[in-house]
Design a protein around this motif. Structure first.
Motif, PDB file in Angstrom:
ATOM      1  N   LEU A 264       0.816  -1.211   0.000  1.00  0.00           N
ATOM      2  CA  LEU A 264       0.000   0.000   0.000  1.00  0.00           C
ATOM      3  C   LEU A 264       0.854   1.268   0.000  1.00  0.00           C
ATOM      4  N   SER A 265       0.317   2.329  -0.574  1.00  0.00           N
ATOM      5  CA  SER A 265       0.962   3.632  -0.533  1.00  0.00           C
ATOM      6  C   SER A 265       0.453   4.368   0.702  1.00  0.00           C
ATOM      7  N   LEU A 266       1.319   4.555   1.680  1.00  0.00           N
ATOM      8  CA  LEU A 266       0.884   5.054   2.984  1.00  0.00           C
ATOM      9  C   LEU A 266       1.340   6.479   3.283  1.00  0.00           C
ATOM     10  N   SER A 267       2.255   6.998   2.509  1.00  0.00           N
ATOM     11  CA  SER A 267       2.877   8.281   2.842  1.00  0.00           C
ATOM     12  C   SER A 267       1.865   9.401   3.028  1.00  0.00           C
ATOM     13  N   ASP A 268       0.889   9.491   2.157  1.00  0.00           N
ATOM     14  CA  ASP A 268      -0.076  10.596   2.215  1.00  0.00           C
ATOM     15  C   ASP A 268      -1.025  10.497   3.398  1.00  0.00           C
ATOM     16  N   HIS A 269      -1.070   9.330   4.051  1.00  0.00           N
ATOM     17  CA  HIS A 269      -2.014   9.132   5.147  1.00  0.00           C
ATOM     18  C   HIS A 269      -1.368   9.260   6.527  1.00  0.00           C
ATOM     19  N   LEU A 270      -0.047   9.503   6.542  1.00  0.00           N
ATOM     20  CA  LEU A 270       0.664   9.658   7.806  1.00  0.00           C
ATOM     21  C   LEU A 270       0.774  11.145   8.107  1.00  0.00           C
ATOM     22  N   THR A 271       0.029  11.596   9.078  1.00  0.00           N
ATOM     23  CA  THR A 271      -0.077  13.034   9.340  1.00  0.00           C
ATOM     24  C   THR A 271       1.105  13.613  10.086  1.00  0.00           C
ATOM     25  N   GLY A 272       1.868  12.756  10.785  1.00  0.00           N
ATOM     26  CA  GLY A 272       2.988  13.261  11.562  1.00  0.00           C
ATOM     27  C   GLY A 272       2.595  13.774  12.922  1.00  0.00           C
ATOM     28  N   GLU A 273       1.319  13.673  13.290  1.00  0.00           N
ATOM     29  CA  GLU A 273       0.854  14.136  14.592  1.00  0.00           C
ATOM     30  C   GLU A 273       0.937  12.999  15.602  1.00  0.00           C
TER      31      GLU A 273
ATOM     32  N   GLY B 159       6.724  -4.332   0.809  1.00  0.00           N
ATOM     33  CA  GLY B 159       6.565  -3.489  -0.365  1.00  0.00           C
ATOM     34  C   GLY B 159       5.773  -2.222  -0.139  1.00  0.00           C
ATOM     35  N   ALA B 160       5.520  -1.861   1.106  1.00  0.00           N
ATOM     36  CA  ALA B 160       4.742  -0.644   1.391  1.00  0.00           C
ATOM     37  C   ALA B 160       5.530   0.609   1.002  1.00  0.00           C
ATOM     38  N   ASP B 161       4.810   1.609   0.524  1.00  0.00           N
ATOM     39  CA  ASP B 161       5.424   2.870   0.113  1.00  0.00           C
ATOM     40  C   ASP B 161       5.260   3.891   1.243  1.00  0.00           C
ATOM     41  N   LEU B 162       6.383   4.172   1.938  1.00  0.00           N
ATOM     42  CA  LEU B 162       6.399   5.184   2.985  1.00  0.00           C
ATOM     43  C   LEU B 162       7.386   6.295   2.634  1.00  0.00           C
ATOM     44  N   ALA B 163       7.678   6.439   1.359  1.00  0.00           N
ATOM     45  CA  ALA B 163       8.652   7.428   0.909  1.00  0.00           C
ATOM     46  C   ALA B 163       8.214   8.837   1.294  1.00  0.00           C
ATOM     47  N   GLY B 164       9.131   9.577   1.914  1.00  0.00           N
ATOM     48  CA  GLY B 164       8.850  10.955   2.299  1.00  0.00           C
ATOM     49  C   GLY B 164       7.925  11.110   3.484  1.00  0.00           C
ATOM     50  N   ALA B 165       7.568  10.022   4.142  1.00  0.00           N
ATOM     51  CA  ALA B 165       6.609  10.087   5.256  1.00  0.00           C
ATOM     52  C   ALA B 165       7.247  10.700   6.501  1.00  0.00           C
ATOM     53  N   SER B 166       6.391  11.315   7.332  1.00  0.00           N
ATOM     54  CA  SER B 166       6.831  11.830   8.622  1.00  0.00           C
ATOM     55  C   SER B 166       6.605  10.747   9.665  1.00  0.00           C
ATOM     56  N   LEU B 167       7.710  10.163  10.139  1.00  0.00           N
ATOM     57  CA  LEU B 167       7.641   9.046  11.075  1.00  0.00           C
ATOM     58  C   LEU B 167       8.564   9.289  12.273  1.00  0.00           C
ATOM     59  N   VAL B 168       8.593  10.527  12.720  1.00  0.00           N
ATOM     60  CA  VAL B 168       9.433  10.893  13.859  1.00  0.00           C
ATOM     61  C   VAL B 168       9.008  10.089  15.095  1.00  0.00           C
ATOM     62  N   GLU B 169       9.979   9.420  15.725  1.00  0.00           N
ATOM     63  CA  GLU B 169       9.776   8.619  16.927  1.00  0.00           C
ATOM     64  C   GLU B 169       8.793   7.459  16.723  1.00  0.00           C
TER      65      GLU B 169
END
Length: 233
Positions: free
Chosen positions: A21-30, A42-52
């Motif tokens: 799945l393409s998940l990057s756009d659904h990760l808000t970073g909050e 194979g998940a797409d997390l490119a450019g995602a905000s995944l701090v901590e």
């Protein structure tokens, strides 16, 4: 519940199949995300905000973390071949007992990153940015670490067999229960490095030149001389 809604409404994701799945756009970073025993093959997390963010015993084969912000992220258990961390930010990240075989870290920012008990066979860390990454009890056989700086590190139980260590800086590093059998060491710096706790394997003339200034044991010195037809009396 679909992936978009799940990631928007929840921060702790347990046992969910997110493969492909393409998940990057659904990760808000909050707030930090926690992924437990999820399938991220194979998940797409490119450019995602995944701090901590935390990834616990997740299947991560071929997962794409390129350009992701993973500062303070924690990976424990799980993993899989072919992860991509190119250009990712990994300040203060930790990897514990993770399969990182063939993982690619080119141009990633690795500062104060710790790899403990990880399987990193064939991983690529050449051209990574930052300093202060540490390896403990990890298998880096066949890995490409060209140009990496490991100055002053205490390396415990690390396997560098057949790894490309060309241009690496091991100045004042200490090797404890390590192996470097067949490692490539063209223009590698070992000035004041303590290699008494390392299995150097066969030391040819190219490797011997790179060891200039290193500390070796009498046994290691005798083996090196014996390979050249000399005997220590």
């Amino acid at each position: 519940m679909n992936a978009a809604r799940l990631l928007t409404e929840q921060r702790e994701i347990h046992g969910v199949d997110l493969a492909g799945l393409s998940l990057s756009d659904h990760l808000t970073g909050e707030g930090p995300y926690v992924f437990r025993e999820c399938d991220l093959t194979g998940a797409d997390l490119a450019g995602a905000s995944l701090v901590e963010a935390s990834f616990e015993k997740c299947v991560l084969e071929r997962a794409d973390f390129r350009r992701a912000d993973l500062d303070g992220a924690r990976f424990s258990g799980g993993g899989g071949a072919g992860l991509r961390f190119t250009n990712a930010e990994l300040v203060d990240a930790t990897f514990t007992d993770v399969d990182l075989s063939g993982a690619r870290f080119e141009l990633a920012l690795l500062t104060d990153v710790t790899f403990t008990g990880c399987r990193m066979i064939g991983a690529v860390l050449s051209s990574c940015r930052g300093t202060g990454y540490r390896f403990d009890g990890s298998n880096l056989a066949l890995a490409d670490l060209t140009g990496c700086s490991m100055r002053g590190l205490h390396l415990r139980g690390v396997r560098f067999d057949d790894a490309n260590l060309s241009g690496c800086d091991f100045t004042k590093s200490v090797f404890e229960d390590c192996r470097m059998i067949g490692a490539r060491t063209v223009e590698t710096v070992f000035t004041k490095a303590d290699l008494r706790g390392a299995d150097l394997g066969e030391v040819d003339d190219t490797r011997l030149r790179s060891l200039r200034g290193a500390i070796v044991s009498p046994t290691q010195a005798a083996l090196i001389l014996a390979s050249r037809g000399l005997t220590v009396g």
